[in-house]
Motif scaffolding. Sequence first.
Motif, mmCIF file in Angstrom:
data_model
loop_
_atom_site.group_PDB
_atom_site.id
_atom_site.type_symbol
_atom_site.label_atom_id
_atom_site.label_comp_id
_atom_site.label_asym_id
_atom_site.label_seq_id
_atom_site.Cartn_x
_atom_site.Cartn_y
_atom_site.Cartn_z
ATOM 1 N N ASN A 9 0.931 -1.229 -0.088
ATOM 2 C CA ASN A 9 -0.071 0.218 0.138
ATOM 3 C C ASN A 9 0.423 1.606 -0.270
ATOM 4 O O ASN A 9 1.412 1.105 1.075
ATOM 5 C CB ASN A 9 -1.206 0.071 1.298
ATOM 6 C CG ASN A 9 -1.556 1.298 1.376
ATOM 7 O OD1 ASN A 9 -1.598 1.797 0.450
ATOM 8 N ND2 ASN A 9 -2.256 1.377 2.565
ATOM 9 N N LYS A 11 0.047 4.292 -0.312
ATOM 10 C CA LYS A 11 -0.649 4.983 0.239
ATOM 11 C C LYS A 11 -0.430 6.899 -0.175
ATOM 12 O O LYS A 11 -0.327 6.530 -1.421
ATOM 13 C CB LYS A 11 0.346 5.425 1.760
ATOM 14 C CG LYS A 11 0.403 3.849 2.280
ATOM 15 C CD LYS A 11 0.092 4.143 4.201
ATOM 16 C CE LYS A 11 0.050 2.883 5.081
ATOM 17 N NZ LYS A 11 -0.077 3.306 6.242
ATOM 18 N N GLN A 60 -6.369 2.082 -3.995
ATOM 19 C CA GLN A 60 -6.569 2.492 -2.591
ATOM 20 C C GLN A 60 -7.757 2.712 -2.299
ATOM 21 O O GLN A 60 -8.414 2.808 -1.288
ATOM 22 C CB GLN A 60 -5.834 3.196 -2.596
ATOM 23 C CG GLN A 60 -4.090 3.122 -2.238
ATOM 24 C CD GLN A 60 -3.068 4.580 -2.362
ATOM 25 O OE1 GLN A 60 -3.680 5.393 -2.403
ATOM 26 N NE2 GLN A 60 -1.310 3.506 -2.533
ATOM 27 N N HIS A 91 -9.457 0.546 5.036
ATOM 28 C CA HIS A 91 -7.757 0.848 5.127
ATOM 29 C C HIS A 91 -8.678 1.950 6.497
ATOM 30 O O HIS A 91 -9.288 2.744 6.082
ATOM 31 C CB HIS A 91 -7.693 1.998 4.055
ATOM 32 C CG HIS A 91 -5.938 1.640 4.802
ATOM 33 N ND1 HIS A 91 -5.573 2.383 5.539
ATOM 34 C CD2 HIS A 91 -4.862 0.732 4.665
ATOM 35 C CE1 HIS A 91 -4.291 2.055 6.102
ATOM 36 N NE2 HIS A 91 -3.883 1.718 5.487
ATOM 37 N N GLU A 93 -7.340 5.078 7.644
ATOM 38 C CA GLU A 93 -6.954 6.218 7.411
ATOM 39 C C GLU A 93 -7.755 6.431 6.254
ATOM 40 O O GLU A 93 -8.584 7.773 6.539
ATOM 41 C CB GLU A 93 -5.609 6.087 6.401
ATOM 42 C CG GLU A 93 -4.205 5.508 7.398
ATOM 43 C CD GLU A 93 -2.748 5.074 6.547
ATOM 44 O OE1 GLU A 93 -3.261 5.733 5.477
ATOM 45 O OE2 GLU A 93 -2.172 5.140 7.494
ATOM 46 N N ARG A 94 -9.212 5.685 5.093
ATOM 47 C CA ARG A 94 -10.489 5.904 4.997
ATOM 48 C C ARG A 94 -11.403 6.295 5.697
ATOM 49 O O ARG A 94 -11.793 6.910 6.057
ATOM 50 C CB ARG A 94 -10.211 5.190 3.884
ATOM 51 C CG ARG A 94 -9.877 5.247 3.219
ATOM 52 C CD ARG A 94 -8.950 6.179 1.681
ATOM 53 N NE ARG A 94 -10.732 6.980 1.079
ATOM 54 C CZ ARG A 94 -10.731 8.201 1.346
ATOM 55 N NH1 ARG A 94 -9.161 8.687 0.196
ATOM 56 N NH2 ARG A 94 -11.686 8.546 0.278
ATOM 57 N N GLY A 230 2.509 -1.155 4.460
ATOM 58 C CA GLY A 230 2.450 0.061 4.113
ATOM 59 C C GLY A 230 3.479 1.091 4.022
ATOM 60 O O GLY A 230 5.156 0.642 2.529
#
Length: 245
Positions: A9, A11, A60, A91, A93-94, A230
């Motif tokens: 990922n 990012k 993503q 995810h 963070e989302r 990540g």
Amino acid sequence: MRKRIVAGNWKMNLTKGEGESLYNSLKGTTSSQTEVKVFVPAIFLDHLLSRSHDVLVGAQNFHPKDSGAYTGEVSISQLKDLGIREVLVGHSERREYFGESDEFLREKVDAALAHGMHVTFCCGEPLEVRESGDEEAFVTEQLHNSLFQVTEAQLNQVTIAYEPIWAIGTGKTASVEQADAMHGHIRNQVRKKYGEQAANALRILYGGSCKPDNAGDLFSCEDIDGGLIGGASLKTQDFKQIIEA
Ligand code: PEP
């Protein structure tokens, strides 16, 4: 034996040139035992697809609607039109920075599957939930709220990634025992809902500060089928060593 998956990922990192050389350097890493994929920033998707080799390229993020007044968003059907077949959903963070609720994630899962995408669905608890000992109930709820509406046939298009939030980007990995216990728990939930065959076929990845020096121990657990990586996926050598593991 389930085929392993190692997914990177990226990012919001790398320039187009850096992304291209990282992607090129991964050529040939997929094997009969391991699938390799990378979830890259949306603006790289078309370019990397045109360079495509054995490593799959995935998105993503996307909006579940096919089109409409959603400024700044990319739709699931636009991704499909580009040739994308892999997406990341849920995810942390989302969920945290972009307010993606369980209901919205459910819509994203349904839209992606309806368009024939393979979904890597992320779940995992924050630190306070881990400290209170409620992590299994928390993850069970995430699965029921956003994923377990799918049919058994659709589950073939799904991989689950368990990512304890307190381990993401912190350098703090879940211990092998903690990760193994949660993966066993997730597989049991899938078994309860979809039966033995579906549970045995499902790949469950671990994510959260997975590095070359801990990947081997984590991946040797029966219920851990690979990793969602990540930071270490941005370094060719580290990512390759994790794939080797
Ligand atoms: C991630 O963001 O999915 C992740 C696992 O990050 P890291 O490996 O950097 O902890």
